[in-house]
Design an enzyme around this catalytic site. Structure first.
Site, mmCIF file in Angstrom:
data_model
loop_
_atom_site.group_PDB
_atom_site.id
_atom_site.type_symbol
_atom_site.label_atom_id
_atom_site.label_comp_id
_atom_site.label_asym_id
_atom_site.label_seq_id
_atom_site.Cartn_x
_atom_site.Cartn_y
_atom_site.Cartn_z
ATOM 1 N N THR A 141 0.828 -1.120 0.009
ATOM 2 C CA THR A 141 -0.015 0.121 0.082
ATOM 3 C C THR A 141 0.983 1.111 -0.141
ATOM 4 O O THR A 141 1.947 1.403 0.939
ATOM 5 C CB THR A 141 -0.775 -0.052 1.119
ATOM 6 O OG1 THR A 141 -1.637 1.181 1.167
ATOM 7 C CG2 THR A 141 -0.261 -0.206 2.514
ATOM 8 N N LYS A 152 -6.930 10.079 -2.312
ATOM 9 C CA LYS A 152 -7.680 8.668 -2.792
ATOM 10 C C LYS A 152 -8.326 8.983 -4.002
ATOM 11 O O LYS A 152 -9.492 9.698 -3.981
ATOM 12 C CB LYS A 152 -8.257 7.842 -1.769
ATOM 13 C CG LYS A 152 -8.003 6.408 -2.150
ATOM 14 C CD LYS A 152 -8.546 5.608 -0.906
ATOM 15 C CE LYS A 152 -8.442 4.087 -1.366
ATOM 16 N NZ LYS A 152 -9.102 3.290 -0.540
ATOM 17 N N GLU A 165 -4.415 -2.935 5.434
ATOM 18 C CA GLU A 165 -3.655 -3.390 6.419
ATOM 19 C C GLU A 165 -4.669 -4.485 7.309
ATOM 20 O O GLU A 165 -4.400 -4.794 8.317
ATOM 21 C CB GLU A 165 -3.239 -2.328 7.468
ATOM 22 C CG GLU A 165 -1.999 -1.624 6.946
ATOM 23 C CD GLU A 165 -2.246 -0.593 5.809
ATOM 24 O OE1 GLU A 165 -3.410 -0.498 5.406
ATOM 25 O OE2 GLU A 165 -1.495 0.593 5.689
ATOM 26 N N TRP A 199 -4.261 5.155 -4.370
ATOM 27 C CA TRP A 199 -3.534 6.135 -3.270
ATOM 28 C C TRP A 199 -2.711 7.293 -4.142
ATOM 29 O O TRP A 199 -2.110 6.553 -5.178
ATOM 30 C CB TRP A 199 -2.653 5.665 -2.228
ATOM 31 C CG TRP A 199 -3.571 4.828 -1.455
ATOM 32 C CD1 TRP A 199 -3.591 3.673 -0.855
ATOM 33 C CD2 TRP A 199 -4.396 5.377 -0.148
ATOM 34 N NE1 TRP A 199 -4.228 3.426 0.285
ATOM 35 C CE2 TRP A 199 -4.786 4.728 0.703
ATOM 36 C CE3 TRP A 199 -4.575 6.765 -0.024
ATOM 37 C CZ2 TRP A 199 -5.712 5.073 1.595
ATOM 38 C CZ3 TRP A 199 -5.584 7.226 1.059
ATOM 39 C CH2 TRP A 199 -6.036 6.344 1.713
HETATM 40 P P1 ADP Z 1 -9.434 -0.328 0.596
HETATM 41 O O1 ADP Z 1 -9.451 0.749 -0.382
HETATM 42 O O2 ADP Z 1 -9.460 -1.653 -0.060
HETATM 43 O O3 ADP Z 1 -10.253 0.153 1.598
HETATM 44 P P2 ADP Z 1 -6.830 0.875 1.043
HETATM 45 O O4 ADP Z 1 -5.829 0.317 2.114
HETATM 46 O O5 ADP Z 1 -6.499 1.207 -0.282
HETATM 47 O O6 ADP Z 1 -7.895 0.002 1.168
HETATM 48 O O7 ADP Z 1 -7.582 2.119 1.698
HETATM 49 C C1 ADP Z 1 -7.952 2.040 3.066
HETATM 50 C C2 ADP Z 1 -8.337 3.705 3.201
HETATM 51 O O8 ADP Z 1 -9.156 3.988 2.384
HETATM 52 C C3 ADP Z 1 -9.049 3.877 4.615
HETATM 53 O O9 ADP Z 1 -7.817 3.961 5.851
HETATM 54 C C4 ADP Z 1 -9.983 5.044 4.491
HETATM 55 O O10 ADP Z 1 -8.999 6.230 4.523
HETATM 56 C C5 ADP Z 1 -10.134 5.001 2.829
HETATM 57 N N1 ADP Z 1 -11.475 4.255 3.049
HETATM 58 C C6 ADP Z 1 -11.817 3.148 2.658
HETATM 59 N N2 ADP Z 1 -13.422 2.810 2.772
HETATM 60 C C7 ADP Z 1 -13.686 3.780 2.892
HETATM 61 C C8 ADP Z 1 -15.170 4.410 2.895
HETATM 62 N N3 ADP Z 1 -15.941 3.521 2.987
HETATM 63 N N4 ADP Z 1 -15.201 5.856 3.289
HETATM 64 C C9 ADP Z 1 -14.307 6.657 3.569
HETATM 65 N N5 ADP Z 1 -12.851 6.069 3.641
HETATM 66 C C10 ADP Z 1 -12.723 4.903 3.038
#
Ligand code: ADP
Length: 541
Positions: A186, A439, A331, A444
Site C-alpha cells: 500500500t 485517494k 492493513e 492512493w
Molecule cells: P481499500 O481501498 O481496499 O479500503 P486501502 O488500504 O487502499 O484499502 O485504503 C484504506 C483507506 O481508504 C482507509 O483508511 C480510508 O481512509 C479509505 N476508505 C476506505 N473505505 C472507505 C469508506 N467507506 N469511506 C471513507 N473512506 C474509506
C-alpha cells in the site's frame, strides 16, 4: 484441559478442494485481455491450480518464496491465488497502476522470484525487467500464440504452455496456518510503499467473516462480480469467500467502463457486485440516459472511499439495489465495518434509515475498534466526538513487511489514519483523515511525492499537495505553491514538469499559487488550515 476436537490448521488449499468437491460445476466466467469471454468452473480452476502448484515445484522455489502477479481480474489470476498460496509460496499481487519504477522497487523489496503478467502490461515489463534483480522467471498470462514475436524479456514463456506440461494431480502440503499466504503493498502513507503480509489463518477467518449475512452475505445462490481489482487487497477477499460458499464468479478483466460492467451484470445474472464509487459512477452514467434496468442485481458493496449519498439513493430508489457501505484497509485484509441496519432501525422512516446507511458501518465480529483523543484517551461512542480510529483483530496487520523502526501498533491497536465518530449503536463514521494521502478512484496518491516533485523545480519555494472533491474520482490532487521571489512560473510549466516523474493519473489537476502556506509551531504545513482557506476553490472544468 484441552478441547478434544480435531486441530486441522486453516489453509487456503482447503478452500479450492472444497469448491471443487461441492461446487465443481459452478461457473467462473472471465472477460479476457484477449477480448473474448472465457468460461470454466470451480473444478477447472482447482485442476489448473494444482498444475500451477506442480509448475512452481518444478521451478525449485522454496517454501515462502514470492510469486508476483501483475494482472486483471480473471480465471488465470484465480488459479494463481490458490496454486501459489496452496503450496506455501506467497502470492504478491502488484498494482499495475503504479509508476513502472515503483513496480520495480516493490518487486525487489518483496524479492519476487516469479512474475506472472497479463499481456496488457507487457510494455511495463519490457521497461523494468532488467531492474527486477530477484525475478528469475517471467510468465505471460496467455498462450503461445499471443506471445510477442520479439522481446527483451529473458526466458519469457506463456502460462498456458507452462501449465500444459504439468500433472493435474497434486497433494497440498500441510504447514503452520500462520504461514504467509499473500502480500499487498500500500502506498497509503509517505515514503516507500509498505506491505501487509496475510497468513492462511487471517485469510480464512476473514473469508468466513466476509460471507456473513450482515457483511457481504455471500452464498451458493449468488453470482458475484468483483470489480474491485484482485491486486487491491485480494479483491476484498471475495475470491476466497466465493470458494468457501460455492458462488459463481464473474470477472471483468480489463473492461471496467460502464457499458462493459453493466453488460456483464446482465449477461451473467450477477446478484452481487463490489467496487469503489468511481466504477459505479461510470456505470450509472451509462445506464441513466439509456433508461437501462437491472434484472438480477440485488446488492453492491461500495467501499474504498466514502460512498456519495446520491449513489446510495440512485441504486436504491431508481434500481432497487441495496448498497452496503463498507470500510476497510489493506492493513485489515481489508474488511473492518459494514453498514447494515439493525432490527430496531427497520421501523424508522426512510430518510432516517438513509442517515444510518451513509455511515461506514458497524464492526464485523473479529474486529474491535475505538476512537481516541489527542492524549490517547478513549472517546465516547456518542456519535459526536471524533478522534483517531484504532482497530485490532486476527486479520489486522501487526507489522509491515521488512519495515525498520518501531511497530506501528499503539498498545496493541493499529492506528488507521482515519478520523471518525462512533454512535451509541456502534456505527462508525469517517469524518477526516490524519494520514497525508489522497485517494483518487480508489487508488492512493502520496501527497509527499507530489510535493517533492514540485520542490525539485528551481522556481518553487514551498509546495503543499491537497485533495479536492471530484464528481468522478472522489478526490483529485492539486498542488498549492509559493513561488520563489521574482519567479514567473506558471501552472502549465509546473504541470509539464511532472511528466515522466510520476504515474500520469497521479499528476495534480491544478496548481494554485499563494503568497504563503500556513505553518504550525514546529514548521509543519497545516493542511487542515490550507484546506479551509481553499474551501471555495473549484477544480478547472
Ligand atoms: P481499500 O481501498 O481496499 O479500503 P486501502 O488500504 O487502499 O484499502 O485504503 C484504506 C483507506 O481508504 C482507509 O483508511 C480510508 O481512509 C479509505 N476508505 C476506505 N473505505 C472507505 C469508506 N467507506 N469511506 C471513507 N473512506 C474509506
Amino acid at each position: 484441559m484441552l478441547g478434544l476436537m480435531q486441530g486441522q490448521g486453516l489453509a487456503i488449499s482447503s478452500l479450492i478442494d472444497f469448491a471443487e468437491k461441492h461446487h465443481g460445476d459452478v461457473e467462473v466466467v472471465s472477460k479476457r485481455v484477449e477480448g473474448d469471454v472465457h468460461r470454466t468452473h470451480w473444478a477447472g480452476i482447482a485442476q489448473r491450480a494444482r498444475q500451477v502448484a506442480n509448475a512452481l515445484d518444478g521451478l525449485g522455489l522454496a517454501f515462502g518464496d514470492r510469486v508476483a502477479t501483475l494482472a486483471w481480474n480473471g480465471y488465470r489470476h484465480l488459479e494463481l491465488y490458490f496454486g501459489v498460496s496452496g503450496t506455501g509460496r506467497v502470492l504478491h499481487t502488484v498494482n499495475p497502476r503504479l509508476h513502472p519504477d515503483q513496480i520495480a522497487w516493490i518487486a525487489n523489496h518483496a524479492q519476487d522470484q516469479v512474475m506472472c503478467f497479463d499481456m496488457t502490461f507487457l510494455p511495463i515489463i519490457e521497461k523494468i525487467h532488467a531492474q527486477c534483480t530477484t525475478v528469475k522467471h517471467w510468465i505471460a498470462l496467455c498462450d503461445d500464440a499471443h506471445l510477442p514475436a520479439q522481446t527483451s524479456i529473458p526466458g519469457l514463456r506463456s502460462y498456458e504452455s507452462w501449465l500444459q506440461a504439468q500433472d493435474q494431480q497434486y497433494v497440498w502440503p500441510v504447514f503452520d496456518e500462520n504461514s504467509a499466504s499473500s502480500m499487498c503493498y500500500t502506498s497509503g502513507t509517505t515514503g516507500n510503499p509498505k506491505a501487509a503480509v496475510y497468513s492462511h489463518r487471517s485469510t480464512i477467518l476473514h473469508a468466513y467473516a466476509a460471507a456473513l449475512p450482515d457483511v457481504m452475505c455471500m452464498s451458493a445462490r449468488d453470482s458475484i462480480l468483483p470489480v474491485v481489482p484482485m491486486f487491491h487487497v485480494n479483491a476484498w477477499g471475495i475470491p476466497y469467500s466465493a470458494a468457501m460458499v460455492g458462488a459463481k464468479l464473474v470477472f471483468p478483466g480489463p473492461a471496467l467502463d460502464g457499458a462493459s460492467v453493466y453488460g456483464l451484470i446482465e449477461a451473467e445474472g450477477v446478484t452481487f457486485a463490489a467496487g469503489v464509487p468511481t466504477v459505479w459512477q461510470m456505470m450509472l452514467s451509462h445506464m441513466g440516459p439509456k433508461a437501462l434496468r437491472f434484472s438480477t442485481l440485488q446488492r453492491t458493496v461500495i467501499g474504498g472511499s466514502a460512498c456519495p449519498p446520491a449513489m446510495i439513493h440512485a441504486f436504491k430508489n431508481n434500481y432497487g439495489v441495496e448498497v452496503l457501505h463498507a470500510w476497510g484497509m489493506t492493513e485489515m485484509s481489508p474488511l473492518g465495518t459494514l453498514c447494515t441496519l439493525k432490527n430496531k432501525h427497520l421501523g424508522l422512516p426512510p430518510e432516517d434509515q438513509m442517515q444510518i446507511r451513509l455511515k461506514q458501518g458497524r464492526c464485523i465480529y473479529g474486529i474491535d475498534m475505538k476512537i481516541i483523543g489527542p492524549e490517547g484517551q478513549d472517546l465516547p461512542w456518542d456519535g459526536v466526538a471524533t478522534g483517531d480510529l484504532l482497530v485490532k483483530g486476527p486479520w489486522v496487520l501487526r507489522e509491515y513487511y521488512r519495515q525498520e523502526g518501531p511497530s506501528p501498533l499503539i498498545d496493541g491497536w493499529f492506528p488507521t489514519g482515519d478520523v471518525a465518530s462512533i454512535d451509541p449503536d456502534g456505527f462508525m463514521q469517517i469524518t477526516d483523515r490524519s494520514k497525508d494521502v489522497i485517494k483518487s478512484g480508489g487508488e492512493w496518491i502520496s501527497s509527499i511525492d507530489i510535493e517533492n516533485i514540485a520542490m525539485a523545480h528551481p522556481d518553487v519555494q514551498m509546495a503543499a499537495c491537497i485533495g479536492v472533491a471530484h464528481p468522478k474520482w472522489d478526490e483529485r490532487p492539486i498542488v498549492v505553491v509559493v513561488k520563489k521571489p521574482e519567479s514567473n512560473l506558471d501552472a502549465a510549466t509546473l504541470l509539464a514538469f511532472y511528466q515522466g516523474k510520476t504515474a500520469k493519473w497521479q499528476i495534480p489537476d491544478d496548481v494554485v499559487f499563494v503568497p504563503a502556506i500556513p505553518l504550525g509551531a514546529t514548521g509543519k504545513m497545516l493542511k487542515t488550515r490550507l484546506r479551509e482557506q481553499l474551501q471555495d476553490y473549484r477544480l478547472p472544468a
